[in-house]
Motif scaffolding. Structure first.
Motif, short mmCIF file in Angstrom:
data_model
loop_
_atom_site.label_atom_id
_atom_site.label_comp_id
_atom_site.label_asym_id
_atom_site.label_seq_id
_atom_site.Cartn_x
_atom_site.Cartn_y
_atom_site.Cartn_z
N LEU A 1 -8.92 -2.96 3.35
CA LEU A 1 -7.64 -2.73 4.01
C LEU A 1 -6.80 -1.85 3.09
N THR A 2 -5.97 -1.03 3.68
CA THR A 2 -5.10 -0.20 2.87
C THR A 2 -3.67 -0.30 3.39
N ALA A 3 -2.74 -0.43 2.42
CA ALA A 3 -1.32 -0.44 2.77
C ALA A 3 -0.70 0.82 2.19
N TYR A 4 0.02 1.55 3.03
CA TYR A 4 0.69 2.76 2.54
C TYR A 4 2.18 2.49 2.40
N MET A 5 2.70 2.75 1.20
CA MET A 5 4.13 2.57 0.96
C MET A 5 4.77 3.91 0.67
N MET A 6 6.07 4.04 0.97
CA MET A 6 6.76 5.27 0.62
C MET A 6 8.19 4.96 0.22
N ILE A 7 8.88 6.01 -0.25
CA ILE A 7 10.25 5.82 -0.70
C ILE A 7 11.21 6.16 0.43
N GLU A 8 12.06 5.22 0.74
CA GLU A 8 13.09 5.45 1.76
C GLU A 8 14.07 6.50 1.24
N GLU A 9 14.39 7.47 2.08
CA GLU A 9 15.24 8.59 1.61
C GLU A 9 16.61 8.13 1.11
N GLU A 10 17.32 7.32 1.93
CA GLU A 10 18.74 7.12 1.61
C GLU A 10 18.99 6.27 0.38
N ASP A 11 18.20 5.20 0.14
CA ASP A 11 18.51 4.35 -1.02
C ASP A 11 17.37 4.26 -2.03
N THR B 1 12.14 -5.54 2.28
CA THR B 1 11.59 -6.35 3.38
C THR B 1 10.12 -6.05 3.69
N ILE B 2 9.30 -6.32 2.72
CA ILE B 2 7.88 -6.06 2.92
C ILE B 2 7.17 -7.32 3.38
N SER B 3 6.47 -7.21 4.50
CA SER B 3 5.68 -8.34 5.00
C SER B 3 4.24 -7.88 5.09
N MET B 4 3.40 -8.50 4.30
CA MET B 4 1.98 -8.19 4.46
C MET B 4 1.11 -9.38 4.11
N LYS B 5 -0.02 -9.45 4.79
CA LYS B 5 -0.94 -10.56 4.57
C LYS B 5 -2.13 -10.07 3.76
N ILE B 6 -2.54 -10.90 2.81
CA ILE B 6 -3.69 -10.58 1.97
C ILE B 6 -4.80 -11.55 2.34
N TYR B 7 -5.97 -11.02 2.66
CA TYR B 7 -7.06 -11.86 3.17
C TYR B 7 -8.06 -12.20 2.07
N GLU B 8 -8.65 -13.39 2.23
CA GLU B 8 -9.60 -13.88 1.25
C GLU B 8 -10.82 -12.97 1.12
N GLN B 9 -11.30 -12.81 -0.09
CA GLN B 9 -12.50 -12.02 -0.37
C GLN B 9 -12.48 -10.66 0.29
N THR B 10 -11.31 -10.08 0.21
CA THR B 10 -11.11 -8.76 0.78
C THR B 10 -10.49 -7.90 -0.31
N ILE B 11 -10.83 -6.62 -0.32
CA ILE B 11 -10.14 -5.72 -1.25
C ILE B 11 -9.05 -5.00 -0.48
N THR B 12 -7.83 -5.21 -0.92
CA THR B 12 -6.70 -4.55 -0.28
C THR B 12 -6.13 -3.52 -1.24
N ALA B 13 -6.00 -2.28 -0.78
CA ALA B 13 -5.47 -1.23 -1.64
C ALA B 13 -4.02 -0.94 -1.28
N LEU B 14 -3.22 -0.70 -2.33
CA LEU B 14 -1.83 -0.26 -2.12
C LEU B 14 -1.75 1.19 -2.56
N ILE B 15 -1.41 2.09 -1.65
CA ILE B 15 -1.26 3.49 -2.03
C ILE B 15 0.14 3.98 -1.70
N GLY B 16 0.47 5.13 -2.25
CA GLY B 16 1.79 5.70 -2.00
C GLY B 16 2.25 6.52 -3.18
#
Lengths: 268, 331
Positions: free
Chosen positions: A226-236, A35-50
Motif C-alpha cells: 500500500l502507498t500513502a501520498y502526502m503533500m504540503i498544503e499551500e496556505e499553512d 487530520t490524517i486518518s489512515m489504517k495500517i494492516y498486519e503483515q503488510t508493507i505500507t509506504a509513505l511518499i511525498g
C-alpha cells in the motif's frame, strides 16, 4: 466526491494493526501534519511518499511516540494500536516502543560490538532465554549473519553502511516488536546495499507489519503493498494525506491530480 | 567538427558578448584580499610570538633562580626559619589532600547536575535561570568563594581552618567549571545514539547509563582535570579561609602508606580536620619574605607546581586522545 483513500476501506481482509484518526501534530504553534486518518494492516508493507517537508517522518514517528522526545510537540486526534489508544495517559511510551520498533535514516549502530548492539534491547528487558541464540536468529533474520558470524566482537561502526543498517534492523528485530517503522532506511546507502534491504523487507513482511518512509518512488513501487501520498498544503505549510491506495493502483492509475503530478515528476 | 573532438582554444570566445580574459589576469579585489590575508597572518604570528616569548622568559627566569634549590631534600623537608633548610613537604601533602577531597566533593555533584540539566530537566524558565547562573558562577572571582567558604564552612559549619573547609571551598569554586565542561561533553554525544536507544524501548535512564555516559565520560574527565588544575593553582580563597603559612606537619601526621594502615580511621576523621598549607600559599609566603634565599626557594617551589600542573594537563590530553581513538565521535 471521489474517495481518495480506498486503502482505508480494507485490504484483502487483513486485520488492522494500527490506525491514526484525525491525527494532527504541532511543533509549538506550527501545524506539521493535519487530520490524517489512515489504517495500517498486519503483515503488510505500507509506504509513505511525498515531497520533502510534507510530514512523512513526523507521521511515522507518531506511531511509536518518538515525537514526544522533541520539546513543544502536541498532538490532536488518536492513534490506535490493536484498537487501544497509544497516547492514553496510562500507556507508557517505553512500552509502546518495545512493541513498535524503529529503523532510522542514517545507520546508527551503538559504538559497541556487533553482538552487544543486538543484545542491548533484550538485555535491558531482562531477557531470560539464551542470548547467543537470539542474537544469531536476529542477525539471520536481518540477512547479516553470514557476513559477521566470525567477528561478532567487532565494533559495529567498522561495518559498511549497508551492513550497519542491517545491523540496526537486527537490533530492532531482537526485541521482537510487532511493527517496524522505517524512516528512509536506504537513503544513505548505495544501490546494491539498498537492494539487499529491499529484499530483506519482503522476508520481514512474513512476520512484521512494516511502515516505511521513502523518497524513492521506485522503491515504494517495488517493495510496498500500500502507498500513502502526502503533500504540503499551500496556505499553512502543513502536511496532509492526499491519497492512500494499493501501490500498483496509486502508481498506475492515481485518483488525485496532485498524486499524478508527483509520481510523474512534474512536482516535488 | 563534432562536439567531442572540438578543441577549446584560448582565443576562442565561448561566451559571445563577454570579453575574454587570460588566467593570468587577477581580479583586483582578489589581489587585495590576498594582501589582507597576509597582513592578518603576520599579526597572528606576532601575537603568538609575544605570548610564547613572555612565557619563555618567565620559565627561564624561574628555572635559573630555582634550579639550584631543587634537591630531594627540598621536597622531603618541612618549611623552616632557615631558608637553606626549608622544604615543601607540608605544602605538597596539603595540595594532594585538597585535590583528592575536592574531587570527592565536586565530581559527583558536577556530573549529576550536568546530566540532570542536559538529559532530564524540562526546558522552562527555571532551567534557563539555572543555566545563566551557572555560567555566571564560573566567572565569579575566586576571592568571593573564599569569603563564602569562610562564612559557611569555617564558621557556620564550624570546620575551622581545616583541609575539609578548604576542599569544600575549592569544590564550590570548580563546580560550575565541571558542570559546564560535562554538559559540553554530554551534548557532544550524537542524538542518533539516544534515538536508537529510546527507539528500542530503553528508558531515559537506561539510555544515559549505557550510551550517553560512557561516551561523554572522557570529555567529562578532561574537563574535570583541567578544572582541578585550576584549583591546584588557586591561592586567594585558601588564604581567605585561613590556610596556614607555616605548617611543620602534614594533615593527621599521615605521611606514608604504613601510617594509613596503622590507623586508617585517622585518614577520614582527624586528617581532614587538620590545618594545612598548599604550594601556592607556600610560594606566596616565601616571596613576601625579605631574605633573598627564600625567593630562591619560592622559585624552586614554582618549578614543582608547574611540573604538577603540566602533568595534570598532559594527563587530560592523553585521556582525551586515548578515548577518542576508540570510536568515531560524530556518527
Amino acid at each position: 466526491m471521489t474517495d481518495a483513500f480506498p486503502a482505508n476501506r480494507g485490504h484483502d481482509s487483513t486485520p488492522i494493526k494500527m490506525e491514526s484518526r484525525d491525527l494532527s501534530l504541532y511543533y509549538g504553534k506550527n501545524l506539521a501534519i493535519r487530520t490524517i486518518s489512515m489504517k495500517i494492516y498486519e503483515q503488510t508493507i505500507t509506504a509513505l511518499i511525498g515531497p520533502s517537508g510534507c510530514g512523512k517522518s513526523t507521521l511515522l514517528r507518531s506511531f511509536n511516540r518518538m515525537n514526544e522526545l522533541i520539546p513543544g510537540v502536541r498532538i490532536e486526534g488518536k492513534i490506535l494500536f490493536h484498537g487501544e489508544d497509544l497516547n492514553a495517559k496510562d500507556v507508557d511510551p517505553v512500552a509502546v516502543r518495545r512493541r513498535i520498533g524503529m529503523v532510522f535514516q542514517k545507520p546508527n549502530p551503538f559504538p559497541k560490538s556487533i553482538y552487544d548492539n543486538v543484545a542491548f534491547g533484550p538485555r535491558i528487558y531482562g531477557y531470560k532465554g539464551d542470548l547467543d541464540t537470539l542474537v544469531e536468529q536476529s542477525l539471520r533474520a536481518a540477512a547479516l549473519w553470514d557476513e559477521v558470524k566470525d567477528k561478532l566482537g567487532t565494533n559495529g561502526l567498522e561495518l559498511s553502511g549497508g551492513q550497519q543498517q542491517r545491523l540496526c534492523i537486527a537490533r530492532t528485530i531482537a526485541v521482537e516488536p510487532e511493527v517496524i517503522l522505517m524512516d528512509e532506511p536506504t537513503s544513505a546507502l548505495d544501490p546494491i546495499a539498498a537492494g539487499k534491504i529491499e529484499d530483506l523487507l519482503q522476508e520481514l513482511k512474513e512476520q512484521y507489519t512494516i511502515l516505511i518512509v521513502t523518497h524513492n518512488m521506485q522503491q515504494a513501487a517495488r517493495v510496498s503493498d500500500l502507498t500513502a501520498y502526502m503533500m504540503i498544503e499551500e496556505e499553512d505549510r502543513s502536511g496532509v494525506l492526499v491519497e492512500y491506495n494499493r501501490t500498483n493502483e496509486l502508481f498506475t492509475n492515481p485518483i488525485m491530480e496532485s498524486t499524478q503530478d508527483y509520481i510523474t515528476g512534474r512536482f516535488g | 567538427m563534432n562536439r567531442r573532438g572540438e578543441n577549446f582554444r584560448s582565443d576562442a570566445n565561448v561566451f559571445p558578448g563577454k570579453p575574454l580574459r587570460s588566467l593570468q589576469e587577477i581580479n583586483p579585489n582578489i589581489r587585495r584580499s590576498y594582501r589582507l590575508g597576509k597582513v592578518f597572518q603576520w599579526i597572528a604570528v606576532a601575537a603568538t610570538g609575544v605570548a610564547v616569548l613572555v612565557l619563555a622568559i618567565l620559565l627561564f627566569d624561574i628555572f635559573a633562580d630555582g634550579l639550584s634549590r631543587l634537591r630531594p631534600s627540598f621536597i622531603t623537608e618541612f618549611p623552616s626559619r632557615h631558608p637553606e633548610e626549608a622544604g615543601i613537604k607540608s605544602a605538597i601533602y596539603g595540595s594532594i589532600w585538597i585535590i583528592v577531597l575536592t574531587i570527592i566533593v565536586s565530581l559527583p555533584l558536577g556530573i549529576s547536575a550536568a546530566f540532570y540539566l542536559e538529559e532530564f530537566a524540562p526546558k522552562n524558565r527555571l532551567t534557563e535561570i539555572i543555566n545563566i547562573n551557572i555560567a555566571n558562577l564560573a566567572a565569579v572571582p575566586s576571592i568571593v568563594y573564599g569569603i563564602l567558604g569562610l562564612t559557611l564552612f569555617v564558621r557556620a559549619f564550624a570546620l575551622g581552618r581545616s583541609v575539609l573547609a578548604g576542599a569544600l571551598t575549592m569544590g564550590l569554586l570548580i563546580l560550575p567549571i565541571i558542570i559546564i565542561a560535562s554538559r559540553e561533553a554530554i551534548r557532544g554525544v550524537p542524538g542518533s545514539i539516544r534515538e536508537a536507544s529510546m527507539g528500542l524501548g530503553a528508558t531515559r535512564w537506561q539510555t544515559v547509563r549505557h550510551h550517553v555516559f560512557p561516551r561523554a565520560f572522557p570529555g567529562i574527565l578532561t574537563g574535570t582535570i583541567l578544572a582541578l588544575s585550576r584549583a591546584v593553582g588557586e591561592t586567594a580563597p585558601l588564604i581567605m579561609i585561613g590556610a596556614l603559612t607555616f605548617v611543620p606537619y602534614v594533615p593527621g601526621n599521615i605521611e606514608t602508606i604504613r601510617d594509613v594502615i596503622a590507623d586508617p580511621i585517622a585518614l577520614i576523621t582527624f586528617a581532614p580536620m587538620d590545618g594545612f598549607t598548599v604550594l601556592p600559599i607556600q610560594i606566596f609566603n616565601w616571596v613576601s619574605r625579605p631574605q633573598q634565599e627564600f625567593h630562591v626557594a619560592a622559585a624552586a617551589a614554582i618549578v614543582v607546581l608547574l611540573v604538577i600542573l603540566l602533568t595534570m594537563n598532559a594527563l587530560a590530553i592523553y585521556l582525551r586522545n586515548r578515548f577518542e581513538k576508540k570510536g568515531p565521535q560524530n556518527r
